[in-house]
Design a protein around this motif. Structure first.
Motif, PDB file in Angstrom:
ATOM      1  N   GLY A 242     -12.701  70.238  45.712  1.00 57.90           N
ATOM      2  CA  GLY A 242     -11.708  70.602  44.658  1.00 57.90           C
ATOM      3  C   GLY A 242     -10.539  71.159  45.038  1.00 57.90           C
ATOM      4  O   GLY A 242      -9.710  71.454  44.345  1.00 57.90           O
ATOM      5  N   ALA A 243     -10.482  71.479  46.525  1.00 57.50           N
ATOM      6  CA  ALA A 243      -9.357  72.303  47.130  1.00 57.50           C
ATOM      7  C   ALA A 243      -8.340  71.121  46.844  1.00 57.50           C
ATOM      8  O   ALA A 243      -8.476  69.981  46.969  1.00 57.50           O
ATOM      9  N   PRO A 244      -6.972  71.591  46.824  1.00 55.54           N
ATOM     10  CA  PRO A 244      -6.495  73.039  46.940  1.00 55.54           C
ATOM     11  C   PRO A 244      -6.594  73.640  45.755  1.00 55.54           C
ATOM     12  O   PRO A 244      -6.246  74.890  45.675  1.00 55.54           O
ATOM     13  N   GLU A 245      -7.212  73.001  44.605  1.00 54.09           N
ATOM     14  CA  GLU A 245      -7.065  73.825  43.247  1.00 54.09           C
ATOM     15  C   GLU A 245      -8.285  74.722  43.419  1.00 54.09           C
ATOM     16  O   GLU A 245      -7.947  75.838  42.728  1.00 54.09           O
ATOM     17  N   ARG A 246      -9.139  74.362  44.068  1.00 57.88           N
ATOM     18  CA  ARG A 246     -10.469  75.313  43.909  1.00 57.88           C
ATOM     19  C   ARG A 246     -10.652  76.066  45.210  1.00 57.88           C
ATOM     20  O   ARG A 246     -10.792  75.157  46.075  1.00 57.88           O
ATOM     21  N   GLU A 247     -11.025  77.344  45.221  1.00 60.07           N
ATOM     22  CA  GLU A 247     -11.483  77.937  46.638  1.00 60.07           C
ATOM     23  C   GLU A 247     -12.913  77.886  46.805  1.00 60.07           C
ATOM     24  O   GLU A 247     -13.807  77.548  45.887  1.00 60.07           O
ATOM     25  N   VAL A 248     -13.186  77.856  47.929  1.00 65.18           N
ATOM     26  CA  VAL A 248     -14.476  77.800  48.518  1.00 65.18           C
ATOM     27  C   VAL A 248     -14.698  78.764  49.297  1.00 65.18           C
ATOM     28  O   VAL A 248     -14.025  79.380  50.005  1.00 65.18           O
ATOM     29  N   ALA A 249     -16.084  78.923  49.821  1.00 68.31           N
ATOM     30  CA  ALA A 249     -16.770  79.399  50.776  1.00 68.31           C
ATOM     31  C   ALA A 249     -17.393  78.917  51.848  1.00 68.31           C
ATOM     32  O   ALA A 249     -17.842  77.766  51.506  1.00 68.31           O
ATOM     33  N   VAL A 250     -17.713  79.207  53.237  1.00 67.33           N
ATOM     34  CA  VAL A 250     -18.274  78.478  54.167  1.00 67.33           C
ATOM     35  C   VAL A 250     -19.454  79.358  54.826  1.00 67.33           C
ATOM     36  O   VAL A 250     -19.270  80.591  54.794  1.00 67.33           O
ATOM     37  N   ALA A 251     -20.686  78.739  54.966  1.00 65.79           N
ATOM     38  CA  ALA A 251     -21.623  79.509  55.837  1.00 65.79           C
ATOM     39  C   ALA A 251     -22.091  78.822  57.064  1.00 65.79           C
ATOM     40  O   ALA A 251     -22.211  77.352  56.838  1.00 65.79           O
ATOM     41  N   VAL A 252     -21.740  79.390  58.320  1.00 61.78           N
ATOM     42  CA  VAL A 252     -21.921  78.692  59.673  1.00 61.78           C
ATOM     43  C   VAL A 252     -22.959  79.270  60.321  1.00 61.78           C
ATOM     44  O   VAL A 252     -22.681  80.558  60.832  1.00 61.78           O
ATOM     45  N   PRO A 253     -23.983  78.379  60.613  1.00 68.16           N
ATOM     46  CA  PRO A 253     -24.860  79.004  61.827  1.00 68.16           C
ATOM     47  C   PRO A 253     -24.191  78.949  63.173  1.00 68.16           C
ATOM     48  O   PRO A 253     -23.756  78.034  63.590  1.00 68.16           O
ATOM     49  N   THR A 254     -24.274  80.350  63.733  1.00 63.68           N
ATOM     50  CA  THR A 254     -23.254  80.643  64.597  1.00 63.68           C
ATOM     51  C   THR A 254     -23.764  81.038  65.849  1.00 63.68           C
ATOM     52  O   THR A 254     -24.832  81.746  65.944  1.00 63.68           O
ATOM     53  N   ALA A 394     -26.235  81.514  52.740  1.00 64.54           N
ATOM     54  CA  ALA A 394     -25.489  81.053  51.524  1.00 64.54           C
ATOM     55  C   ALA A 394     -25.826  81.786  50.408  1.00 64.54           C
ATOM     56  O   ALA A 394     -25.643  82.157  49.554  1.00 64.54           O
ATOM     57  N   ARG A 395     -27.511  81.484  50.362  1.00 60.45           N
ATOM     58  CA  ARG A 395     -28.083  82.146  49.129  1.00 60.45           C
ATOM     59  C   ARG A 395     -27.845  83.532  49.097  1.00 60.45           C
ATOM     60  O   ARG A 395     -27.741  84.140  48.157  1.00 60.45           O
ATOM     61  N   ALA A 396     -27.800  84.369  50.350  1.00 67.56           N
ATOM     62  CA  ALA A 396     -27.844  85.891  50.361  1.00 67.56           C
ATOM     63  C   ALA A 396     -26.498  86.377  50.016  1.00 67.56           C
ATOM     64  O   ALA A 396     -26.187  87.517  49.344  1.00 67.56           O
ATOM     65  N   CYS A 397     -25.461  85.613  50.516  1.00 66.98           N
ATOM     66  CA  CYS A 397     -24.172  86.146  50.587  1.00 66.98           C
ATOM     67  C   CYS A 397     -23.149  85.463  49.831  1.00 66.98           C
ATOM     68  O   CYS A 397     -21.748  85.738  50.141  1.00 66.98           O
ATOM     69  N   ALA A 398     -23.440  84.467  48.865  1.00 63.57           N
ATOM     70  CA  ALA A 398     -22.532  83.583  48.356  1.00 63.57           C
ATOM     71  C   ALA A 398     -21.611  84.540  47.535  1.00 63.57           C
ATOM     72  O   ALA A 398     -22.055  85.078  46.548  1.00 63.57           O
ATOM     73  N   PRO A 399     -20.265  84.494  47.898  1.00 64.87           N
ATOM     74  CA  PRO A 399     -19.577  85.153  46.518  1.00 64.87           C
ATOM     75  C   PRO A 399     -19.442  84.716  45.155  1.00 64.87           C
ATOM     76  O   PRO A 399     -19.277  83.508  45.256  1.00 64.87           O
ATOM     77  N   VAL A 400     -19.461  85.381  44.227  1.00 64.34           N
ATOM     78  CA  VAL A 400     -19.604  85.007  43.133  1.00 64.34           C
ATOM     79  C   VAL A 400     -18.583  84.004  42.672  1.00 64.34           C
ATOM     80  O   VAL A 400     -17.213  84.151  43.042  1.00 64.34           O
TER      81      VAL A 400
END
Ligand code: PLP
Ligand SMILES: N[C@@H](CCOP(=O)(O)O)C(=O)O
Length: 465
Positions: A242-254, A394-400
């Motif tokens: 849904g970008a650019p209308e919707r904001e997302v988060a990313v979780a990256v194994p680093t 992602a399960r632990a830190c997903a922003p609301v």
């Protein structure tokens, strides 16, 4: 587009020169002079494009005039034609608000193929236009090595030497590298860990006579071309959600921080990414830094996610440079202190600014197996151990309220022992790799000694002269 070194002492270069140079002469990493920006309308225009087209358009501002757009487009088409999924980087929903961005449909089953398949064509194109050949040196904790070898094997203008830490990759990962018999490929099993391999590569760059004599180049994410080619899949995933209308988060194994840096670059270019969750295994230098502004080196330990068994995350230097306001002197000083003391902390305001974008997360091996088992049980989805760390993060830190894109960085069949521990069976390798255990391996072992490794590399690169 011009590129500058994070340490400010090397000459500026264009994309083709950065590709061939790898690391800057002053030991710094090349960065674009400014971030290209896509407007909301330009982002919308990318929606629904085949991946190769989207990749070419997102990379075009980085490539600039160094390569014609039509050539770049043709190379992207060729690079991604061999991927086993028509979408190249499909997005799979695994839970409420949690999506796996599958980056493992390339020939070596890891996200490295996205950049390195293209890099193979880019090297060939640039070298064919200029003449000459290069010797690429790369360090791997398991995946970069096979992806780079797959992309470069048999190419006439390139030799490639890959150093892996002896005994510290999965058997599948090692065999993917060591069973390639093309004469332009050399594998070195180094008695050390990934950081020792990476230090060896950086020492080769610092050795000016060697670097010049063999035209040394790099395929690790210290080469900005790697980062540039990892940015488009974050555009694709965010647009699909849904970008650019919707904001997302990313979780990256680093590990080396290249993949999450590519996501952060996508944000600088206009993709609305509200949070970057940096997921680590027990080698948690990044999550410790994000928790307490203390980046102190600890010995690298072996884990069930070997590709992330990394102590020094090279690309953090690029982020630091950005958050220090692109002050190259300050970056160079901070990196020199880190090298000398094994410790780094940054000014409180800088650390707080970094934390506004980034959250750290760490997972033990036991919890990694539990996450693989849970995802299998609840979603009938087999995640490799690296991806599982991203999912747990992602399960632990997903922003609301924000959907989270989890980078699914490798295929589970690369880590059959860990998967068997978690779910009780071994995933099958895809047909093109089914004979892997029967193929002859070829590699040399070397002590963690620069002069000996240098001798091996020089003899290999000079073998036809
Ligand atoms: C499967 C897998 N996951 C995660 C990583 C970490 O990625 P990066 O080094 O870009 O942080 C790697 C290695 O790079 C990898 O091979
Ligand atoms: N995890 C990598 C190590 C190097 O990372 P890179 O992105 O800098 O190439 C690997 O699996 O080899």
């Amino acid at each position: 587009m011009r590129y500058v070194s994070t340490r400010g002492q090397a000459e500026g270069k264009d994309f083709a020169d950065v590709l061939l140079a790898g690391l800057a002469d002053d030991g710094g990493l090349y960065m674009p002079e400014s971030w290209p920006r896509f407007s909301a309308a330009e982002l919308r225009a990318l929606r629904g494009l085949p991946y190769a087209e989207l990749a070419a358009r997102v990379m075009a501002p980085f490539v600039g005039e160094a390569i014609d757009f039509a050539d770049l487009q043709a190379m992207c088409r060729r690079a991604y034609a061999g991927f086993s999924h028509p979408a190249v980087v499909p997005l799979v929903q695994l839970d409420t608000g949690i999506f796996a961005l599958e980056l493992f449909h390339g020939p070596t089953l890891a996200f490295k193929d996205l950049a390195l398949q293209l890099a193979g064509h880019l090297f060939e194109h640039v070298l064919a236009a200029r003449g000459g050949r290069v010797c690429i040196a790369g360090a791997t904790s398991g995946d970069t090595g096979s992806a780079a070898i797959e992309a470069m094997a048999g190419r006439s203008r390139v030799d490639i030497v890959i150093l892996h830490p002896e005994g510290r990759t999965s058997e599948v990962q090692r065999r993917q590298m060591t069973t390639v018999t093309a004469p332009n490929v050399m594998n070195i099993a180094l008695k050390g860990n990934f950081d020792d391999c990476q230090d060896m590569v950086k020492a080769m760059f610092a050795d000016v006579p060697l670097r010049t004599a063999i035209s040394l180049s790099a395929v690790n994410s210290i080469n900005f071309a790697r980062i540039a080619a990892q940015i488009p899949y974050y555009f694709a995933a965010a647009l699909a959600l849904g970008a650019p209308e919707r904001e997302v988060a990313v979780a990256v194994p680093t590990g080396n921080f290249g993949n999450v840096l590519a996501a952060w670059a996508a944000k600088q270019m206009g993709v609305p990414i509200g949070k970057f969750i940096v997921a680590s295994n027990r080698n948690d230098i990044l999550s410790r830094f994000l928790a307490s502004n203390d980046m102190s080196l600890r010995p690298v330990e072996e884990s069930l996610s070997p590709s992330m068994d990394i102590g020094v995350s090279s690309n953090f230097e690029r982020l630091l440079h950005e958050f220090l306001g692109r002050d190259a002197q300050a970056t160079a000083r901070t990196m020199a202190d880190f090298r000398a003391t094994g410790k780094m902390s940054v000014a409180e305001d800088v650390w707080r600014a970094i934390r506004r974008d980034f959250t750290g997360f760490r997972l033990s091996d036991e919890a990694t197996l539990a996450e693989v088992a849970r995802t299998w049980r609840e979603a009938q989805y087999l995640a490799d151990p690296h991806t599982a760390i991203g999912l747990a993060a992602a399960r632990a830190c997903a922003p609301v309220g924000l959907p989270v894109i989890v980078a699914a960085t490798a295929h589970p069949a690369k880590f059959p022992d860990a998967i068997e521990k978690a779910v009780g069976f071994r995933p099958a390798l895809p047909p093109h790799l089914s004979g892997l255990y029967e193929r002859q391996e070829r590699y040399v072992t070397a002590p963690n000694d620069f002069e000996q490794v240098k001798g091996l590399v020089r003899n290999f690169a000079n073998r036809n002269i």
